[in-house]
Write an enzyme that holds these catalytic residues in place. Sequence first.
Site, mmCIF file in Angstrom:
data_model
loop_
_atom_site.group_PDB
_atom_site.id
_atom_site.type_symbol
_atom_site.label_atom_id
_atom_site.label_comp_id
_atom_site.label_asym_id
_atom_site.label_seq_id
_atom_site.Cartn_x
_atom_site.Cartn_y
_atom_site.Cartn_z
ATOM 1 N N HIS A 48 0.830 -1.309 0.199
ATOM 2 C CA HIS A 48 0.008 -0.155 0.049
ATOM 3 C C HIS A 48 0.880 1.166 0.138
ATOM 4 C CE1 HIS A 48 -3.355 -2.624 0.332
ATOM 5 N NE2 HIS A 48 -3.916 -1.674 0.009
ATOM 6 N N THR A 49 2.189 1.239 0.538
ATOM 7 C CA THR A 49 3.160 2.348 0.410
ATOM 8 C C THR A 49 3.164 2.753 -1.158
ATOM 9 O OG1 THR A 49 3.737 1.697 2.397
ATOM 10 C CG2 THR A 49 5.138 3.406 1.414
ATOM 11 N N HIS A 69 8.843 -2.004 -3.717
ATOM 12 C CA HIS A 69 9.855 -2.310 -2.679
ATOM 13 C C HIS A 69 9.562 -3.737 -1.894
ATOM 14 C CE1 HIS A 69 6.365 -0.659 -0.715
ATOM 15 N NE2 HIS A 69 6.864 -1.126 0.535
ATOM 16 N N GLU A 70 8.728 -4.584 -2.605
ATOM 17 C CA GLU A 70 8.581 -5.892 -1.954
ATOM 18 C C GLU A 70 8.788 -6.816 -2.933
ATOM 19 O OE1 GLU A 70 5.208 -6.098 1.159
ATOM 20 O OE2 GLU A 70 4.723 -7.827 0.067
ATOM 21 N N CYS A 99 23.708 -0.733 7.256
ATOM 22 C CA CYS A 99 25.234 -0.498 6.842
ATOM 23 C C CYS A 99 26.268 -1.043 7.964
ATOM 24 C CB CYS A 99 25.731 0.835 6.629
ATOM 25 S SG CYS A 99 25.886 1.901 7.995
ATOM 26 N N CYS A 102 27.067 2.894 10.841
ATOM 27 C CA CYS A 102 26.413 4.402 10.994
ATOM 28 C C CYS A 102 26.265 4.603 12.381
ATOM 29 C CB CYS A 102 25.628 4.850 9.954
ATOM 30 S SG CYS A 102 23.987 4.138 10.451
ATOM 31 N N CYS A 105 23.076 2.476 13.066
ATOM 32 C CA CYS A 105 23.327 1.020 13.094
ATOM 33 C C CYS A 105 24.068 0.704 14.396
ATOM 34 C CB CYS A 105 24.247 0.607 11.696
ATOM 35 S SG CYS A 105 23.240 0.545 10.474
ATOM 36 N N CYS A 113 18.973 3.403 9.240
ATOM 37 C CA CYS A 113 20.285 3.312 8.932
ATOM 38 C C CYS A 113 20.414 4.658 8.330
ATOM 39 C CB CYS A 113 20.879 2.043 7.979
ATOM 40 S SG CYS A 113 22.405 2.482 7.082
ATOM 41 N N ARG A 117 20.204 6.750 3.450
ATOM 42 C CA ARG A 117 18.921 7.270 3.406
ATOM 43 C C ARG A 117 18.643 8.823 2.634
ATOM 44 N NH1 ARG A 117 14.535 8.613 2.958
ATOM 45 N NH2 ARG A 117 12.708 8.209 4.200
ATOM 46 N N CYS A 177 8.615 -6.475 3.008
ATOM 47 C CA CYS A 177 8.011 -5.424 3.689
ATOM 48 C C CYS A 177 7.220 -5.673 4.388
ATOM 49 C CB CYS A 177 7.503 -4.441 2.753
ATOM 50 S SG CYS A 177 6.843 -3.168 3.578
ATOM 51 N N ARG A 372 -1.996 -9.587 -0.791
ATOM 52 C CA ARG A 372 -0.930 -9.471 -1.542
ATOM 53 C C ARG A 372 -0.874 -9.915 -2.878
ATOM 54 N NH1 ARG A 372 0.190 -5.455 1.379
ATOM 55 N NH2 ARG A 372 2.358 -5.129 1.991
#
Length: 379
Positions: A48-49, A69-70, A99, A102, A105, A113, A117, A177, A372
Amino acid sequence: MATQGQVITCKAAVAWEPNKPLVIEDVQVAPPQAGEVRIKILFTALCHTDAYTWGGKDPEGLFPCILGHEAAGIVESVGEGVTEVQPGDHVIPCYQAECRECKFCKSGKTNLCGKVRGATGVGVMMNDKKSRFSINGKPLYHFMGTSTFSQYTVVHDVSVAKIDPQAPLDKVCLLGCGVPTGLGAVWNTAKVEPGSIVAIFGLGTVGLAVAEGAKAAGASRVIGIDIDNKKFDTAKKFGVTEFINPKDHDKPIQQVIVDLTDGGVDYSFECIGNVSVMRAALECCHKGWGTSVIVGVAASGQEISTRPFQLVTGRVWKGTAFGGFKSRSQVPWLVEKYMKKEIKVDEYITHSMSLGEINEAFHLMHEGGCLRCVLKMYD
Ligand SMILES: NC(=O)C1=CN([C@@H]2O[C@H](COP(=O)(O)OP(=O)(O)OC[C@H]3O[C@@H](n4cnc5c(N)ncnc54)[C@H](O)[C@@H]3O)[C@@H](O)[C@H]2O)C=CC1
Ligand SMILES: N[C@@H](CCC(=O)N[C@@H](CSC=O)C(=O)NCC(=O)O)C(=O)O
Ligand SMILES: [Zn+2]
Ligand SMILES: [Zn+2]
């Protein structure tokens, strides 16, 4: 034919403008630069995003872009300095990077992370702040650092989880996701204890995964709240023990729940993205300790509110991204749990279609019967 180091032309669904049908185009995908990985995507699901950004509700939404993204796929080639994956590895792209170096992380306090980003939020790659996607020289923006609605994508190496090659990619793509988000909201963010009373607002994939996680955590009651009565039968299979439709009540839903639970629930989860429901989810929590977790993504400009007294009297308001899971470390572990039949995945897949049918697939998503839909990237 060897493709390493070459530009690959392949099919991708391009979002040219918000809300306009996606168009299957021939896109050029540049080779990976240092610290990058080019992946042949075999299966992608719709979340849904994706619909939220496509719908123009995302303040970070940039067009034209390639959403998605999935997903799951196979590494085609890697850029200089990439050591943790190699061509042929089976992988899940991770929109939440890890990573391991950072401040975030290393904090031990979050799965967020900071390494890439800044770039992923503006639709480009870190190295040169440019896109690897183009059509006849016109660049297309990346999305969430993944852009899986393309037969090939380029991602940062910190955004790739290497998984068991035996795992079926048409199923485990979901572990990119929605399912981890729901499970992790319970296990990592709320840390639900055995015997807890849990309320879940919204019984889509994310809410059902919360129910599955709550059942596994030993919750004594799992109250599912949805405005669609058809959701209840499915929800029972995922661990929901009671169902409430707010439309069946005159009182505010938070009051209904407080009355049913001797003062409120121990944990609540908002899995819709509706700020009024977020308020109800907080206010149905028990005085002194009840914790509410925001999972849903609300549209640009929306804000949450409640009486501060709700927090003064001990309720806790939290949020979760990717269920608090550290992506590269824990996605392979989730795949193993699926392979051992310790978590569900297949049960969330209600539809399978091809990349060319992506607009119909988005249509289906807005109907109650679809959890899905997995798209096959090659016919
Ligand atoms: N925080 C994170 O990391 C992630 C957040 N999300 C977000 O989680 C949310 C849920 O995702 P899905 O489960 O895929 O969505 P979905 O649309 O399948 O499920 C939402 C459910 O809420 C119900 N609903 C809608 N309005 C309602 C209301 N006023 N009261 C009660 N129920 C209502 C719908 O009938 C539907 O069953 C979305 O906002 C998505 O963007 C998704 C993945 C990761
Ligand atoms: N871009 C939006 C926020 C979108 C958002 O909250 N994304 C979630 C994942 S939703 C997955 O389906 C998330 O993990 N956010 C954390 C992050 O680092 O993006 C906005 O700007 O409001
Ligand atoms: Zn998602
Ligand atoms: Zn990091």
